[in-house]
Design an enzyme around this catalytic site. Structure first.
Site, PDB file in Angstrom:
ATOM      1  N   THR A 184      -5.833 -11.486   3.760  1.00  0.00           N
ATOM      2  CA  THR A 184      -7.034 -10.723   3.271  1.00  0.00           C
ATOM      3  C   THR A 184      -8.070 -11.600   2.756  1.00  0.00           C
ATOM      4  OG1 THR A 184      -6.030 -11.242   0.937  1.00  0.00           O
ATOM      5  CG2 THR A 184      -5.208  -9.234   1.852  1.00  0.00           C
ATOM      6  N   GLY A 206      -4.646  -4.543  -3.475  1.00  0.00           N
ATOM      7  CA  GLY A 206      -5.455  -3.603  -4.246  1.00  0.00           C
ATOM      8  C   GLY A 206      -4.790  -2.144  -4.397  1.00  0.00           C
ATOM      9  N   HIS A 207      -4.534  -1.807  -5.585  1.00  0.00           N
ATOM     10  CA  HIS A 207      -3.768  -1.131  -6.331  1.00  0.00           C
ATOM     11  C   HIS A 207      -4.678   0.062  -6.774  1.00  0.00           C
ATOM     12  CE1 HIS A 207      -0.257  -3.832  -7.042  1.00  0.00           C
ATOM     13  NE2 HIS A 207      -0.774  -3.823  -5.873  1.00  0.00           N
ATOM     14  N   GLY A 233      -0.297  13.765  -3.642  1.00  0.00           N
ATOM     15  CA  GLY A 233      -1.920  13.674  -3.970  1.00  0.00           C
ATOM     16  C   GLY A 233      -2.144  12.553  -4.662  1.00  0.00           C
ATOM     17  N   THR A 282      -8.303  -3.473  -0.394  1.00  0.00           N
ATOM     18  CA  THR A 282      -9.064  -4.933  -0.667  1.00  0.00           C
ATOM     19  C   THR A 282      -9.951  -5.270   0.326  1.00  0.00           C
ATOM     20  OG1 THR A 282      -6.895  -5.567  -2.003  1.00  0.00           O
ATOM     21  CG2 THR A 282      -8.435  -7.254  -1.013  1.00  0.00           C
ATOM     22  N   ASP A 311       2.081  14.741   1.185  1.00  0.00           N
ATOM     23  CA  ASP A 311       1.148  15.821   1.598  1.00  0.00           C
ATOM     24  C   ASP A 311       0.469  15.418   3.067  1.00  0.00           C
ATOM     25  OD1 ASP A 311       0.291  13.643   0.007  1.00  0.00           O
ATOM     26  OD2 ASP A 311      -1.909  14.373   0.146  1.00  0.00           O
ATOM     27  N   ASP A 369       0.799  -1.179  -0.033  1.00  0.00           N
ATOM     28  CA  ASP A 369      -0.036   0.075   0.032  1.00  0.00           C
ATOM     29  C   ASP A 369       0.621   1.359   0.075  1.00  0.00           C
ATOM     30  OD1 ASP A 369      -2.247  -1.663   0.123  1.00  0.00           O
ATOM     31  OD2 ASP A 369      -2.211  -1.515   2.290  1.00  0.00           O
ATOM     32  N   GLN A 406       2.229  -6.123  -3.004  1.00  0.00           N
ATOM     33  CA  GLN A 406       2.703  -6.105  -1.592  1.00  0.00           C
ATOM     34  C   GLN A 406       4.007  -5.380  -1.439  1.00  0.00           C
ATOM     35  OE1 GLN A 406       1.683  -9.662  -2.939  1.00  0.00           O
ATOM     36  NE2 GLN A 406      -0.275  -8.739  -2.603  1.00  0.00           N
ATOM     37  N   LYS A 462       1.933   2.266  -5.043  1.00  0.00           N
ATOM     38  CA  LYS A 462       2.435   1.454  -6.402  1.00  0.00           C
ATOM     39  C   LYS A 462       1.398   1.714  -7.489  1.00  0.00           C
ATOM     40  CE  LYS A 462       2.636  -2.527  -4.229  1.00  0.00           C
ATOM     41  NZ  LYS A 462       2.035  -2.121  -3.124  1.00  0.00           N
ATOM     42  N   ARG A 479     -10.004  -2.839   5.707  1.00  0.00           N
ATOM     43  CA  ARG A 479      -9.563  -2.660   7.272  1.00  0.00           C
ATOM     44  C   ARG A 479      -8.570  -1.530   7.487  1.00  0.00           C
ATOM     45  NH1 ARG A 479      -6.596  -8.305   7.710  1.00  0.00           N
ATOM     46  NH2 ARG A 479      -5.812  -7.632   5.672  1.00  0.00           N
TER      47      ARG A 479
HETATM   48  P1  GDP Z   1      -0.843   0.346  -3.633  1.00  0.00           P
HETATM   49  O1  GDP Z   1      -1.269  -1.094  -3.046  1.00  0.00           O
HETATM   50  O2  GDP Z   1       0.641   0.191  -3.255  1.00  0.00           O
HETATM   51  O3  GDP Z   1      -0.849   0.303  -4.981  1.00  0.00           O
HETATM   52  O4  GDP Z   1      -1.337   1.344  -2.542  1.00  0.00           O
HETATM   53  P2  GDP Z   1      -2.884   1.355  -2.268  1.00  0.00           P
HETATM   54  O5  GDP Z   1      -3.681   1.967  -3.261  1.00  0.00           O
HETATM   55  O6  GDP Z   1      -3.543   0.044  -1.601  1.00  0.00           O
HETATM   56  O7  GDP Z   1      -2.616   2.568  -1.146  1.00  0.00           O
HETATM   57  C1  GDP Z   1      -2.383   3.796  -1.626  1.00  0.00           C
HETATM   58  C2  GDP Z   1      -3.348   5.099  -1.207  1.00  0.00           C
HETATM   59  O8  GDP Z   1      -2.882   6.289  -0.978  1.00  0.00           O
HETATM   60  C3  GDP Z   1      -4.476   5.092  -2.130  1.00  0.00           C
HETATM   61  O9  GDP Z   1      -5.682   5.335  -1.597  1.00  0.00           O
HETATM   62  C4  GDP Z   1      -4.048   6.021  -3.052  1.00  0.00           C
HETATM   63  O10 GDP Z   1      -4.962   6.776  -3.993  1.00  0.00           O
HETATM   64  C5  GDP Z   1      -3.306   6.943  -2.060  1.00  0.00           C
HETATM   65  N1  GDP Z   1      -2.193   7.857  -2.504  1.00  0.00           N
HETATM   66  C6  GDP Z   1      -0.972   7.543  -3.317  1.00  0.00           C
HETATM   67  N2  GDP Z   1      -0.219   8.427  -3.509  1.00  0.00           N
HETATM   68  C7  GDP Z   1      -0.716   9.481  -2.817  1.00  0.00           C
HETATM   69  C8  GDP Z   1      -0.089  10.847  -2.230  1.00  0.00           C
HETATM   70  O11 GDP Z   1       0.939  11.003  -2.821  1.00  0.00           O
HETATM   71  N3  GDP Z   1      -1.016  11.678  -1.614  1.00  0.00           N
HETATM   72  C9  GDP Z   1      -2.145  11.237  -1.005  1.00  0.00           C
HETATM   73  N4  GDP Z   1      -2.474  11.960  -0.130  1.00  0.00           N
HETATM   74  N5  GDP Z   1      -2.623   9.890  -1.404  1.00  0.00           N
HETATM   75  C10 GDP Z   1      -1.870   9.014  -2.250  1.00  0.00           C
HETATM   76  P1  IMO Z   2      -0.813  -4.325  -1.973  1.00  0.00           P
HETATM   77  O1  IMO Z   2      -0.258  -4.936  -3.439  1.00  0.00           O
HETATM   78  C1  IMO Z   2      -0.958  -4.652   1.944  1.00  0.00           C
HETATM   79  C2  IMO Z   2      -1.136  -8.510   4.021  1.00  0.00           C
HETATM   80  C3  IMO Z   2      -2.243  -8.952   4.720  1.00  0.00           C
HETATM   81  C4  IMO Z   2      -1.710  -9.880   5.517  1.00  0.00           C
HETATM   82  C5  IMO Z   2      -0.741 -10.612   4.957  1.00  0.00           C
HETATM   83  C6  IMO Z   2      -1.130 -12.027   4.522  1.00  0.00           C
HETATM   84  O2  IMO Z   2      -2.225  -3.438  -2.422  1.00  0.00           O
HETATM   85  O3  IMO Z   2       0.206  -3.551  -1.454  1.00  0.00           O
HETATM   86  P2  IMO Z   2      -2.589 -12.756   2.424  1.00  0.00           P
HETATM   87  O4  IMO Z   2      -4.090 -12.671   1.989  1.00  0.00           O
HETATM   88  O5  IMO Z   2      -1.646 -12.148   1.308  1.00  0.00           O
HETATM   89  O6  IMO Z   2      -2.514 -14.172   2.710  1.00  0.00           O
HETATM   90  O7  IMO Z   2      -2.358 -11.767   3.717  1.00  0.00           O
HETATM   91  O8  IMO Z   2      -0.095 -10.004   3.870  1.00  0.00           O
HETATM   92  N1  IMO Z   2      -1.257  -8.260   2.599  1.00  0.00           N
HETATM   93  C7  IMO Z   2      -1.294  -6.937   2.195  1.00  0.00           C
HETATM   94  N2  IMO Z   2      -1.111  -5.815   2.883  1.00  0.00           N
HETATM   95  N3  IMO Z   2      -1.164  -4.475   0.833  1.00  0.00           N
HETATM   96  C8  IMO Z   2      -1.149  -5.659  -0.082  1.00  0.00           C
HETATM   97  O9  IMO Z   2      -1.401  -5.601  -1.400  1.00  0.00           O
HETATM   98  C9  IMO Z   2      -1.322  -6.654   0.596  1.00  0.00           C
HETATM   99  N4  IMO Z   2      -1.438  -8.131   0.408  1.00  0.00           N
HETATM  100  C10 IMO Z   2      -1.350  -8.991   1.413  1.00  0.00           C
HETATM  101  O10 IMO Z   2      -3.084  -7.881   5.275  1.00  0.00           O
HETATM  102  O11 IMO Z   2      -0.999  -8.999   6.799  1.00  0.00           O
HETATM  103 MG    MG Z   3      -2.762  -1.756  -1.624  1.00  0.00          MG
END
Ligand code: GDP
Ligand code: IMO
Ligand code: MG
Length: 429
Positions: free
Chosen positions: A126, A40-41, A419, A298, A331, A13, A222, A16, A301
């Site tokens: 998850t 969850g991207h 942002g 995803t 930010d 998270d 991840q 990416k 939580r």
């Molecule tokens: P990923 O799994 O690495 O793709 O990240 P996620 O999408 O799960 O979580 C990143 C969260 O931060 C999402 O809600 C994005 O929209 C948000 N986000 C990404 N870059 C920025 C940033 O620079 N500033 C803010 N405020 N939100 C961001």
């Molecule tokens: P992205 O790609 C954050 C965490 C779960 C749990 C552990 C094992 O969005 O960054 P699993 O379902 O893989 O067996 O769960 O890994 N986890 C993540 N945490 N971002 C993810 O993916 C994750 N994918 C799995 O919360 O702690």
């Molecule tokens: Mg994510």
């Protein structure tokens, strides 16, 4: 050459999805190489938010999309995502590896049962069936996407899969294994006609593209500390999340990798259980959670929040061959008087510079912090306006923070994100 890998260097998270979507313009194809629908991207374009679990985050930019052998594919989620993008009038040019394992109903059921069985020691997965799918792969009892192309092959793979899953669900967990296994076979047969068109040899497609001097962006899921070996085992995911897995998870030679971009947040988050040395706790954490909207893309939580761990990032960046960093969510830290960064771990009377490998040692460690001056709390519009003036128009202390991070991690910060939207990103020269 000309493959670039984007990986998270924390606990997932990191942003990416946003970085991939922002950077993929210059690439021909975007490929997922690990994980599954546990990812969850998030991609935000013009205020509209999308979260992708299996489709690579280049989908909105119309790139060729590859899902490699290193990914476990839940057909239900893949088809749902394809329906969602179809409603945006997009018809992705998608190829799923014939060698990718399928996540089926019994895997998701087992994930829940096993978490329940562990009780207080649950990993906090998850519940997407990820570890049972990878476990069946290792037990040589999986069903692969390529099996959908050949009735004989599907029948034989399903027999082994069914016999193991019946035995586990009924024998170990005392549930009705027969019914759930039968349902999953019926469902696979129902979905197969739609899925088949997307299945093929991803390794060949990726290598052909590179031979034609095409550019390939490899999208990690991840983060480094959720890796099955290098993460905080056993509180990790079920496979590799490191950049070095990218070539194996897509089927290209490792020499093709030219660049590795490590994505880090300006602070850390983690979802699920497990040690987290810089975890903040209290009101500071709650305030950042709300400001940064730190809830799982995803599972919804609440994410746990801690200060940036530069020692862990340094270790992850070194082992991953990271060539540049993308620093996101600066930010969100706006408005704090001081911003802390961990640069090592106090373990009794010694200072460790690398994270220990066991969770008992991790739990003993206390963070050693450096402090930096904060920067102003600005509205999303104000950040964007500043960004339009170029990178140097961003708050001075935020840029100094980025410079300190690159010094502590030992890798240049190339991108600063302020942002969620695709355009809220600048290159730091
Ligand atoms: P990923 O799994 O690495 O793709 O990240 P996620 O999408 O799960 O979580 C990143 C969260 O931060 C999402 O809600 C994005 O929209 C948000 N986000 C990404 N870059 C920025 C940033 O620079 N500033 C803010 N405020 N939100 C961001
Ligand atoms: P992205 O790609 C954050 C965490 C779960 C749990 C552990 C094992 O969005 O960054 P699993 O379902 O893989 O067996 O769960 O890994 N986890 C993540 N945490 N971002 C993810 O993916 C994750 N994918 C799995 O919360 O702690
Ligand atoms: Mg994510």
């Amino acid at each position: 050459m000309s493959a670039t890998v984007v990986v998270g260097l924390q606990w997932g998270d990191e942003g990416k999805g946003k970085i991939i979507d922002s950077l993929c313009e210059g690439f021909d194809a975007v490929a997922r190489f690990n994980g599954g629908s546990n990812a969850g991207h998030t991609v935000v374009v013009g205020g509209n938010k999308f979260a992708f679990h299996l489709l690579p985050s280049g989908v909105l930019q119309g790139k060729k999309l590859l899902i490699g052998n290193g990914v476990v594919v839940d057909p239900e989620i893949l088809l749902k995502e394809l329906d969602e993008v179809a409603s945006l009038n997009l018809t992705p040019d998608l190829l799923v590896s014939d060698r990718a394992h399928l996540t089926l109903g019994p895997h998701k059921f087992r994930d829940r049962l096993e978490e329940g069985r562990r009780g207080a020691a649950a990993v906090g997965t998850t519940m997407r069936g990820i570890s049972p799918t990878f476990a069946d792969r290792a037990l040589r009892a999986g069903v692969r996407a390529g099996d959908l192309l050949d009735d004989e092959s599907l029948k034989s793979a399903f027999e082994t899969f069914a016999s193991l899953n019946r035995a586990l669900i009924s024998g170990v967990y005392g549930e009705d294994g027969d019914a759930i296994v039968k349902d999953s076979m019926d469902r696979v047969k129902e979905l197969a006609p739609r899925l088949r068109q997307y299945v093929g040899d991803v390794s060949k497609a990726a290598n052909d593209l590179l031979d034609r001097k095409g550019k390939l962006l490899l999208e990690g899921a991840q983060g480094y500390y959720l890796d099955i070996d290098y993460g905080t085992y056993p509180y990790v995911t079920a496979t590799h999340t490191t950049a070095s897995y990218a070539p194996a998870g897509i089927g290209i030679p490792s020499q093709r990798i030219e660049e590795v971009i490590g994505v880090i947040k300006a602070y850390c988050t983690r979802v699920g259980s497990g040690p987290f040395i810089t975890e903040m706790g209290g009101q500071a954490e709650e305030a950042l959670r709300r400001k940064g909207n730190e809830y799982g893309a995803t599972t919804g939580r609440p994410r746990r929040i801690g200060w940036l761990d530069a020692a862990a990032t340094r270790y992850a960046a070194k082992a991953s061959g990271v060539t540049s960093l993308a620093l996101t969510k600066v930010d969100v830290l706006g408005g704090l008087d001081r911003v802390s960064v961990c640069d090592g771990y106090i373990d009794g009377s010694s200072l460790r510079m690398e994270p220990p490998s066991t969770i008992s040692a991790l739990r003993r460690c206390k963070p050693h912090y450096l402090e930096f001056e904060g920067w102003p709390d600005l509205s999303p519009e104000a950040w964007r306006k500043l960004g339009e003036g170029g990178i140097s128009a961003l708050p001075k202390n935020a840029l100094e923070f980025a410079r300190s991070v690159e010094e502590l991690v030992g890798v240049r910060v190339r991108y600063v994100s302020y942002g969620p939207d695709r355009i809220d990103l600048k290159e730091l020269k």
